[in-house]
Design a protein around this motif. Structure first.
Motif, PDB file in Angstrom:
ATOM      1  N   ASP A   1       2.161   5.861  -6.734  1.00 43.89           N
ATOM      2  CA  ASP A   1       2.668   6.411  -7.992  1.00 43.89           C
ATOM      3  C   ASP A   1       2.265   5.498  -9.157  1.00 43.89           C
ATOM      4  O   ASP A   1       1.523   4.516  -8.984  1.00 43.89           O
ATOM      5  CB  ASP A   1       4.187   6.631  -7.927  1.00 43.89           C
ATOM      6  N   ARG A   2       2.750   5.799 -10.349  1.00 45.10           N
ATOM      7  CA  ARG A   2       2.324   5.069 -11.540  1.00 45.10           C
ATOM      8  C   ARG A   2       2.771   3.611 -11.539  1.00 45.10           C
ATOM      9  O   ARG A   2       2.198   2.783 -12.245  1.00 45.10           O
ATOM     10  CB  ARG A   2       2.851   5.780 -12.794  1.00 45.10           C
ATOM     11  N   THR A   3       3.786   3.308 -10.750  1.00 43.17           N
ATOM     12  CA  THR A   3       4.252   1.924 -10.659  1.00 43.17           C
ATOM     13  C   THR A   3       3.514   1.139  -9.578  1.00 43.17           C
ATOM     14  O   THR A   3       3.757  -0.061  -9.403  1.00 43.17           O
ATOM     15  CB  THR A   3       5.758   1.875 -10.349  1.00 43.17           C
ATOM     16  N   GLY A   4       2.646   1.827  -8.830  1.00 46.75           N
ATOM     17  CA  GLY A   4       1.934   1.182  -7.738  1.00 46.75           C
ATOM     18  C   GLY A   4       2.604   1.319  -6.401  1.00 46.75           C
ATOM     19  O   GLY A   4       2.119   0.786  -5.393  1.00 46.75           O
ATOM     20  N   ARG A   5       3.715   2.055  -6.346  1.00 45.64           N
ATOM     21  CA  ARG A   5       4.414   2.233  -5.081  1.00 45.64           C
ATOM     22  C   ARG A   5       3.697   3.265  -4.218  1.00 45.64           C
ATOM     23  O   ARG A   5       3.288   4.334  -4.698  1.00 45.64           O
ATOM     24  CB  ARG A   5       5.848   2.677  -5.333  1.00 45.64           C
ATOM     25  N   LEU A   6       3.558   2.972  -2.932  1.00 45.84           N
ATOM     26  CA  LEU A   6       2.967   3.924  -1.996  1.00 45.84           C
ATOM     27  C   LEU A   6       3.936   5.075  -1.764  1.00 45.84           C
ATOM     28  O   LEU A   6       5.091   4.845  -1.396  1.00 45.84           O
ATOM     29  CB  LEU A   6       2.632   3.224  -0.680  1.00 45.84           C
ATOM     30  N   VAL A   7       3.455   6.325  -1.944  1.00 53.72           N
ATOM     31  CA  VAL A   7       4.328   7.487  -1.785  1.00 53.72           C
ATOM     32  C   VAL A   7       3.821   8.474  -0.727  1.00 53.72           C
ATOM     33  O   VAL A   7       4.480   9.464  -0.436  1.00 53.72           O
ATOM     34  CB  VAL A   7       4.526   8.211  -3.131  1.00 53.72           C
ATOM     35  N   PHE A   8       2.653   8.197  -0.158  1.00 49.15           N
ATOM     36  CA  PHE A   8       2.111   8.999   0.947  1.00 49.15           C
ATOM     37  C   PHE A   8       1.043   8.168   1.633  1.00 49.15           C
ATOM     38  O   PHE A   8       0.306   7.428   0.975  1.00 49.15           O
ATOM     39  CB  PHE A   8       1.479  10.306   0.459  1.00 49.15           C
TER      40      PHE A   8
ATOM     41  N   MET B   1      -2.736  -3.940   0.774  1.00 49.72           N
ATOM     42  CA  MET B   1      -1.954  -4.312   1.954  1.00 49.72           C
ATOM     43  C   MET B   1      -0.491  -4.633   1.650  1.00 49.72           C
ATOM     44  O   MET B   1       0.384  -4.394   2.481  1.00 49.72           O
ATOM     45  CB  MET B   1      -2.615  -5.486   2.666  1.00 49.72           C
ATOM     46  N   ALA B   2      -0.213  -5.166   0.465  1.00 49.32           N
ATOM     47  CA  ALA B   2       1.173  -5.509   0.135  1.00 49.32           C
ATOM     48  C   ALA B   2       2.064  -4.282   0.147  1.00 49.32           C
ATOM     49  O   ALA B   2       3.256  -4.368   0.480  1.00 49.32           O
ATOM     50  CB  ALA B   2       1.243  -6.200  -1.223  1.00 49.32           C
ATOM     51  N   GLN B   3       1.527  -3.126  -0.199  1.00 50.18           N
ATOM     52  CA  GLN B   3       2.280  -1.869  -0.145  1.00 50.18           C
ATOM     53  C   GLN B   3       2.049  -1.145   1.176  1.00 50.18           C
ATOM     54  O   GLN B   3       2.966  -0.563   1.745  1.00 50.18           O
ATOM     55  CB  GLN B   3       1.851  -0.960  -1.301  1.00 50.18           C
ATOM     56  N   LEU B   4       0.815  -1.187   1.668  1.00 52.15           N
ATOM     57  CA  LEU B   4       0.457  -0.402   2.846  1.00 52.15           C
ATOM     58  C   LEU B   4       1.107  -0.923   4.118  1.00 52.15           C
ATOM     59  O   LEU B   4       1.668  -0.134   4.904  1.00 52.15           O
ATOM     60  CB  LEU B   4      -1.068  -0.385   3.012  1.00 52.15           C
ATOM     61  N   TYR B   5       1.058  -2.209   4.348  1.00 51.94           N
ATOM     62  CA  TYR B   5       1.563  -2.742   5.614  1.00 51.94           C
ATOM     63  C   TYR B   5       3.053  -2.460   5.804  1.00 51.94           C
ATOM     64  O   TYR B   5       3.455  -1.971   6.881  1.00 51.94           O
ATOM     65  CB  TYR B   5       1.268  -4.237   5.737  1.00 51.94           C
TER      66      TYR B   5
ATOM     67  N   VAL C   1      -4.873  10.981  -3.815  1.00 54.21           N
ATOM     68  CA  VAL C   1      -5.013  10.357  -2.502  1.00 54.21           C
ATOM     69  C   VAL C   1      -6.397   9.734  -2.403  1.00 54.21           C
ATOM     70  O   VAL C   1      -7.401  10.360  -2.744  1.00 54.21           O
ATOM     71  CB  VAL C   1      -4.803  11.380  -1.368  1.00 54.21           C
ATOM     72  N   ARG C   2      -6.452   8.503  -1.934  1.00 51.97           N
ATOM     73  CA  ARG C   2      -7.726   7.781  -1.831  1.00 51.97           C
ATOM     74  C   ARG C   2      -7.719   6.892  -0.596  1.00 51.97           C
ATOM     75  O   ARG C   2      -6.680   6.648   0.017  1.00 51.97           O
ATOM     76  CB  ARG C   2      -7.954   6.920  -3.074  1.00 51.97           C
ATOM     77  N   ARG C   3      -8.893   6.404  -0.251  1.00 54.67           N
ATOM     78  CA  ARG C   3      -8.973   5.386   0.789  1.00 54.67           C
ATOM     79  C   ARG C   3      -8.312   4.109   0.299  1.00 54.67           C
ATOM     80  O   ARG C   3      -8.439   3.748  -0.869  1.00 54.67           O
ATOM     81  CB  ARG C   3     -10.426   5.108   1.158  1.00 54.67           C
ATOM     82  N   THR C   4      -7.624   3.442   1.191  1.00 55.16           N
ATOM     83  CA  THR C   4      -7.005   2.179   0.813  1.00 55.16           C
ATOM     84  C   THR C   4      -8.023   1.040   0.910  1.00 55.16           C
ATOM     85  O   THR C   4      -9.071   1.169   1.544  1.00 55.16           O
ATOM     86  CB  THR C   4      -5.796   1.856   1.705  1.00 55.16           C
ATOM     87  N   THR C   5      -7.684  -0.078   0.286  1.00 57.55           N
ATOM     88  CA  THR C   5      -8.515  -1.277   0.335  1.00 57.55           C
ATOM     89  C   THR C   5      -7.641  -2.456   0.763  1.00 57.55           C
ATOM     90  O   THR C   5      -6.402  -2.332   0.842  1.00 57.55           O
ATOM     91  CB  THR C   5      -9.122  -1.590  -1.039  1.00 57.55           C
ATOM     92  N   SER C   6      -8.268  -3.585   0.995  1.00 56.35           N
ATOM     93  CA  SER C   6      -7.510  -4.769   1.387  1.00 56.35           C
ATOM     94  C   SER C   6      -6.504  -5.173   0.312  1.00 56.35           C
ATOM     95  O   SER C   6      -5.463  -5.765   0.611  1.00 56.35           O
ATOM     96  CB  SER C   6      -8.454  -5.931   1.685  1.00 56.35           C
TER      97      SER C   6
ATOM     98  N   PRO D   1       7.876   8.045   1.886  1.00 54.57           N
ATOM     99  CA  PRO D   1       9.175   7.369   1.805  1.00 54.57           C
ATOM    100  C   PRO D   1      10.308   8.383   1.720  1.00 54.57           C
ATOM    101  O   PRO D   1      10.155   9.449   1.102  1.00 54.57           O
ATOM    102  CB  PRO D   1       9.074   6.549   0.512  1.00 54.57           C
ATOM    103  N   PRO D   2      11.445   8.095   2.341  1.00 53.41           N
ATOM    104  CA  PRO D   2      12.545   9.075   2.373  1.00 53.41           C
ATOM    105  C   PRO D   2      12.941   9.629   1.012  1.00 53.41           C
ATOM    106  O   PRO D   2      13.217  10.826   0.884  1.00 53.41           O
ATOM    107  CB  PRO D   2      13.690   8.281   3.004  1.00 53.41           C
ATOM    108  N   ASP D   3      12.944   8.788  -0.043  1.00 55.92           N
ATOM    109  CA  ASP D   3      13.384   9.273  -1.347  1.00 55.92           C
ATOM    110  C   ASP D   3      12.322  10.083  -2.080  1.00 55.92           C
ATOM    111  O   ASP D   3      12.582  10.600  -3.170  1.00 55.92           O
ATOM    112  CB  ASP D   3      13.855   8.104  -2.230  1.00 55.92           C
TER     113      ASP D   3
END
Length: 282
Positions: free
Chosen positions: A196-203, A150-154, A142-147, A223-225
């Motif tokens: 995750d390792r693919t760059g998907r936001l999971v938390f 945004m493609a995953q975070l928003y 877990v880390r601070r997000t950056t600009s 994410p639900p899954d």
């Protein structure tokens, strides 16, 4: 001059110290209004509304934030009735009533017949606080997000908001404003996530507001899954650890009473209930 027989009037910059003294009698529960007061100096143009104060014998005894959210502050039953009477005189301008359960209930009883049926009322929301180190291992990913996130975070923020509130934050042309809010939290260092390792936001989770005494967390989402894998527990432990070290000593949030998985995760981390909130949404 006081505006009603109950001694209620809008507060201004000259009232800031008195207001902060009032709010800091319970600095964790009142973190949101404390933050709003300090960052706006109680100026209506920055508040996007008003802060009302109720006085007895010249002393400020209760207050009420009236912006997009209406939030009673240290309001007993008589205070909530007085604020409701003032609110009736001006009509409903708020989209949410939120705060300590009993004050919200009394206020709502005073305005319900005129303000119309709400979209949803959540009367039992445990207000939780942790004032020490997490009681479980934290997720080092877990880390601070950056600009650049945004493609995953928003989209994750939109999904969380829609799931939690029941309507999209983009409804009615709100996408630009909501994106600006998410970007603001990122730029402040108040947005945390795991990928995750693919760059998907999971938390993810954000700090909604902070004072020298407390930070309030919002937007906790997996994410639900990916649910049921302990990501929220370890993720929140990481957020609590970072926030307590760098932002504020107490970390708080409130959660729906029926959200048992979330409540179980927070309990494992070390959060404990200190109050009950209620939220009424239009």
């Amino acid at each position: 001059m006081l505006s009603t027989r109950h001694g209620v009037r809008p507060l201004g910059a000259a009232d800031l110290n008195a207001f902060l003294e009032l709010a800091r009698r319970d600095p964790v529960v009142n973190a949101f209004v404390d933050y709003r007061a300090v960052t706006t100096n109680l100026e209506p143009r920055w508040l996007g509304g008003e802060m009302w104060g109720r006085f007895e014998g010249g002393q400020l005894v209760a207050a009420c934030h009236v912006g997009a959210n209406l939030v009673p502050v240290n309001a007993g039953p008589d205070d909530a009735v007085a604020f409701a009477e003032r609110a009736l005189a001006r009509g409903r301008t708020v989209s949410t009533i939120v705060g300590p359960q009993e004050a919200v209930r009394v206020f709502w009883n005073g305005v319900a017949s005129s303000w119309g049926r709400p979209r949803e009322a959540r009367w039992d929301q445990p207000h939780l606080v942790i004032a020490g180190e997490p009681q479980v291992a934290f997720d080092p990913e877990v880390r601070r997000t950056t600009s650049g996130d945004m493609a995953q975070l928003y989209p994750a923020c939109v999904a969380m908001y829609t799931e939690e509130v029941g309507v999209s934050p983009e409804a009615g042309g709100g996408a630009e404003l909501y994106r600006a809010r998410v970007s603001q939290l990122v730029n402040r260092g108040w947005s945390f996530a795991r990928f995750d390792r693919t760059g998907r936001l999971v938390f993810k989770a954000e700090v909604a507001c902070a004072t020298p005494y407390a930070a309030q967390i919002q937007g906790v989402w997996v994410p639900p899954d990916y649910r049921g894998q302990g990501l929220a527990t370890a993720g929140m432990a990481a957020v609590v650890r970072a926030v307590r070290r760098e932002i504020a000593p107490n970390v708080s949030l409130y959660v729906n009473e029926w959200n048992h998985p979330a409540r179980a995760a927070y309990q494992k981390v070390g959060f404990r209930e200190t109050a009950r909130f209620a939220t009424i949404m239009y």
